[in-house]
Design an enzyme around this catalytic site. Structure first.
Site, PDB file in Angstrom:
ATOM      1  N   GLU A 126       0.849  -1.190   0.000  1.00 40.42           N
ATOM      2  CA  GLU A 126       0.000   0.000   0.000  1.00 40.42           C
ATOM      3  C   GLU A 126       0.886   1.242   0.000  1.00 40.42           C
ATOM      4  O   GLU A 126       1.831   1.284   0.771  1.00 40.42           O
ATOM      5  CB  GLU A 126      -0.908   0.021   1.233  1.00 40.42           C
ATOM      6  CG  GLU A 126      -1.890   1.177   1.162  1.00 40.42           C
ATOM      7  CD  GLU A 126      -2.906   1.189   2.318  1.00 40.42           C
ATOM      8  OE1 GLU A 126      -2.815   0.327   3.211  1.00 40.42           O
ATOM      9  OE2 GLU A 126      -3.741   2.079   2.323  1.00 40.42           O
ATOM     10  N   GLU A 303      -5.167  -2.912  12.744  1.00 41.85           N
ATOM     11  CA  GLU A 303      -4.878  -3.736  11.561  1.00 41.85           C
ATOM     12  C   GLU A 303      -5.831  -4.922  11.511  1.00 41.85           C
ATOM     13  O   GLU A 303      -6.292  -5.312  10.445  1.00 41.85           O
ATOM     14  CB  GLU A 303      -3.424  -4.223  11.560  1.00 41.85           C
ATOM     15  CG  GLU A 303      -2.370  -3.116  11.684  1.00 41.85           C
ATOM     16  CD  GLU A 303      -2.541  -1.953  10.738  1.00 41.85           C
ATOM     17  OE1 GLU A 303      -3.073  -2.139   9.633  1.00 41.85           O
ATOM     18  OE2 GLU A 303      -2.152  -0.821  11.108  1.00 41.85           O
TER      19      GLU A 303
END
Ligand code: B3K
Ligand code: ZN
Length: 876
Positions: A126, A303
């Site tokens: 990412e 996360e």
């Protein structure tokens, strides 16, 4: 001069020309030359123009072979772009594209794509790192099923991990072996991950509410395995919490976390294989502070929560980033609030928002929660997208209530599962599930800047009516001169003269309400009339910080009253802070006129009262004791004065420390723990309160106590608190403690980072020289993001006094460091340059020096697009 990097605009979005249903990747790992074979099952997207090109992103790839449907592509059938991309000419409607590329992980200092750290392999994709691994339409709205085969030397890489469930392994030629991973869930390329190397795992398991047994593993370097307990415990609590609160279960048989010490940010939510900065995994009482423990809990939860908000339901394009980040921060905030004191968690989150996001909104990089354009998307992983994004989600939770919010979440998830969607899809689900018209709410995503709210009131004894007029105004931000009103929920109550909460009845209501109620301010000015009010009340506004705004102009007398009496802990805390801030800013003005700062005995009284009542909630007391920070004060000034602010804050701390010495000392002694170290909220609060007392006592001149605490400390929280206080002093204990700390911890990266930061943030006059010396220290490593942040970031963002050195030496230091770092790691360089961009809030003379350094950075050859964007926008 090279062309300026290109700007990507939200309004230019077009759907992907081709979709990729399946991806098969085969890695031959070698630090010097890794081969990546990819097989993509492609087909034209029916939703895109049928003549659109088949273009695959690529960056720093060496193409060795390309085949379409089994046949090598002749030179005339493809082209390689200057930007590294691969275009297939005359593509079929559907087909299989195979490519083989060579990449060099050990030379990848940008830490994006596949790289090595300590001899092991890690990935970070990412936002746009997958294109540094193989050719691919590297955008989040292309979701595919992945099968990954990894082959490597069995001695160097006994462990080889990727996303999903493991699906076989075997011997390969020489001393090599292979493993295969299959991820059954379609995902965008940014969630791909690979980790391989000599790692050891801490194992546990979790049974989901529907009975799935999940194997949990935290993979670390040998020797770190006894530091994973808190991370594992946080993971299990997160999994349970998401089931209980949102009904969301884990969806694979295995959940892996790998920790790496070279990492550009905190952690990454790759499907089934989270990759973490070691800072957010490893902890032991002797090495990690309470703040570190809390950071681990939060990031592990964050996360993990992405598995649904981000992974299963992902973003259509990067402008929608807050769709996953704002929502997931909101979820991790709620999780942490449920683990301990909700009030203290809220105070800390608001403190963080004000320290980082408010200044961003007032600076050159101000952008809406959903930005309109970017040069480098990596520059938009910001406090605005994350923290303000979370506040904007919280607005919905506040307005709709927990139940309707949950119905909205259920609808959002079920309707958009396995899809790449937009912020409208989220707000639309909330609207549908609640029946509340939320069209106006979308403006929160599109308008940058922090709204300012003011209140005016009047009381009419004849009619017993109390009228509250609320106004809102948002100052202009770069590129957005005109602002409109936003829907602002104002949680509020009225207090009587004795401090008791009054029931409230608005004109038109049949009965009075008890306790906090919600007013919706959605116009520039609105008047609210309360009936049956027996006497002039004191309004308590923005309870729980019900909206991310600046509430301005509350008179000092009311702040004092609210700080003592309000039933809402946030308003109690905040009123104390605002009272102190207003007084301190007056003293800053005095200092600027050449006068000595005065002292307000009410500040000492407030500290004494807090200490008297601290027993019930030491964590809250610790928050209330700490004076507003230098950054918070600077943010209230049109033109900041870092030197005067520092001087005033020091003077206040000294005065309070002296006036309350006996009580501070008694509280300090009473809080001395002899039992084992515990990390529950109460124990953390006790340490925080004790260290807050120590800070005042040290400010009042008693350095012996800090020195003694340093020597006696059995945990990092107490040791570091003492060391950071000593670091500001001239006491001989300072050198002794710093040397001892270095000698003890030089082999431990994470602890050594603290040693760098403490010195970088010192208020001593020789700090800049010390920072320059540390930059040349053998333990300093510009390539390691944690170390670079620990020294350069701590100095530039955490030491306004010396960063803003009047001669500009602090700015020069930062610019030199950014210029040196940019060719190594442009992402980290672009982050570190931030403080130089805030020149408009400094004096003319300082501003000119800051601009000069920004120009020097801009003139550096081959600047990364990220650093270019930050520096050029700061000068625009
Ligand atoms: N999603 C990642 C951040 C990626 C940053 C890319 N520059 C971590 C997180 O927010 O959970
Ligand atoms: Zn996130």
């Amino acid at each position: 001069m090279a062309d300026s990097p290109k700007t990507t605009r939200r309004q230019d979005y077009t759907p992907p020309a081709f979709l990729v249903d399946t991806v098969e990747l085969a890695f031959e790992l070698d630090p010097k030359a890794t081969l990546v074979r990819s097989r993509l099952a492609l087909r034209r997207n029916p939703a895109a123009p049928q003549d659109a090109k088949l273009r695959l992103d690529g960056e720093a790839l060496e193409l060795l072979e390309a085949k379409l449907d089994g046949a090598a592509l002749p030179a005339g059938r493809y082209s390689l772009g200057e930007d590294g991309s691969l275009t297939i000419l005359d593509p079929p409607q559907s087909g299989t594209l195979e490519t083989t590329v060579r990449i060099v992980p050990e030379k990848n200092t940008l830490l994006s794509g596949l790289y090595t750290s300590g001899g092991n392999f890690y990935t970070q994709c990412e936002a746009e790192g997958f294109r540094r691994i193989t050719f691919f339409p590297d955008r989040p709205d292309v979701m595919s099923r992945y099968t990954v085969t990894i082959t490597a030397d069995r001695t160097l890489c006994p462990v080889m991990l990727s996303n999903g469930n493991s699906d076989g392994s075997g011997h390969a030629e020489g001393n090599r072996h292979w493993v295969r991973w299959v991820d059954p869930h379609p995902k965008p390329s940014y969630l791909f991950a690979l980790v391989a190397g000599d790692l050891i795992n801490v194992h546990d398991q979790f049974t989901t509410k529907s009975g799935r047994l999940v194997s949990l593993n935290i993979w670390v370097r040998r020797g770190d395995e006894d530091r994973c307990g808190h991370a594992m415990d946080s993971l299990k609590r997160s999994m349970k919490w998401d089931e209980d609160v949102f009904g969301l279960e884990y969806d694979l048989d295995i959940f892996n976390i790998a920790a790496v010490s070279d990492f550009n940010m905190g952690a990454m939510e790759n499907k089934g294989l989270n990759v973490f900065n070691t800072k957010y995994v490893l902890a032991q009482p002797e090495t990690a502070t309470d703040g570190d423990y809390q950071g681990i809990e939060t990031v592990i939860a964050h996360e993990y929560f992405h598995n649904w908000t981000g992974n299963r339901v992902t973003c259509r394009d990067w402008f929608q980033l807050s769709l996953k980040e704002g929502l997931t921060v909101f979820r991790d905030q709620e999780f942490s609030a449920d683990q301990g004191s909700r009030a203290v968690k809220r105070i800390r989150d608001v403190r963080g928002l004000r320290a980082a996001q408010f200044p961003e909104d007032a600076g050159p990089m101000a952008h809406p929660v959903r930005p309109d354009s970017y040069i480098d998307i990596d520059n938009f992983y910001t406090p605005t997208v994350y923290q303000k994004g979370a506040e904007v989600v919280r607005l919905l939770h506040t307005r709709l209530g927990a139940e309707a919010f949950r119905r909205g979440m259920d609808l959002y998830i079920s309707r958009n599962d396995n899809q790449a969607v937009t912020i409208e899809d989220f707000v639309g689900a909330m609207q549908e599930a609640s029946g509340v018209d939320l069209s106006h709410h979308l403006h929160w995503y599109d308008q940058a800047g922090t709204p300012e709210v003011t209140a005016e009131d009047s009381y009419d004894p004849a009619t017993r009516r109390y009228t509250l007029t609320l106004r809102q105004h948002t100052p202009p931000t770069p590129g957005q001169a005109e602002k409109g009103p936003l829907p602002i929920p104002v949680a509020m109550g009225l207090l009587g003269a004795d401090g008791a909460e009054l029931p409230t009845r608005l004109a038109g209501e049949n009965s009075a309400q008890k306790g906090t109620r919600l007013l919706l301010l959605d116009q520039a000015e609105q008047r609210f009339t309360f009936e049956d009010v027996p006497a002039p009340p004191v309004p308590s506004l923005l309870r729980g910080f019900s909206a991310p705004v600046r509430l301005k102009g509350v008179p000092q007398a009311r702040l004092r009253f609210l700080a003592v009496h309000d039933t809402d802990p946030f308003v109690r805390w905040d009123s104390g802070q605002q009272y102190a801030a207003a007084f301190m800013l007056e003293q800053v003005a005095r200092v600027q006129r050449g006068e000595a700062p005065g002292f307000d005995p009410a500040l000492a009284e407030a500290v004494a009262n807090t200490l008297d009542g601290a027993g019930a909630d030491p964590a809250f007391a610790a928050e209330a004791l700490v004076l507003p920070g230098e950054g918070f004060l600077a943010d209230q000034m049109q033109v900041a004065d870092p030197v005067a602010i520092h001087q005033v804050r020091q003077a206040m701390r000294r005065e309070i420390g002296t006036a309350c010495a006996a009580k501070l000392r008694a509280t300090y002694e009473a809080l001395t723990d002899t039992g084992p170290y515990r990390i529950d909220g109460h124990s953390i609060g006790r340490r925080a309160l004790r260290n807050a007392c120590l800070a005042y006592l040290t400010a009042a001149g008693d350095t012996a106590l800090a020195a003694a605490q340093y020597d006696a400390a059995t945990n990092m929280t107490d040791q570091l608190a003492a060391l950071s206080l000593l670091a500001d002093t001239d006491s001989p204990a300072r050198e002794k403690a710093l040397a001892a700390f270095h000698a003890k911890w030089r082999g431990d990266d994470l602890v050594l980072d603290k040693w760098f930061s403490i010195q970088a943030m010192s208020s001593r006059p020789d700090t800049l020289a010390a920072v320059q010396a540390l930059y040349a220290h053998p333990d300093f490593d510009l390539k390691n993001p944690n170390r670079a942040r620990a020294l350069i970031g701590a100095f530039a963002a955490g030491n306004p006094l010396h960063f803003h050195d009047a001669g500009g030496a602090g700015y020069r230091f930062l610019a030199d460091a950014v210029i040196a770092l940019d060719p190594i790691n442009g992402q980290v360089a672009a982050r570190l340059i931030g403080p130089l961009g805030l020149w408009r809030r400094q004096s003319e003379a300082r501003g000119a020096l800051m601009r000069k350094e920004l120009e020097r950075v801009l003139a550096a050859p081959n600047l990364s697009k990220g650093t270019f964007e930050k520096a050029s926008k700061a000068l625009a």
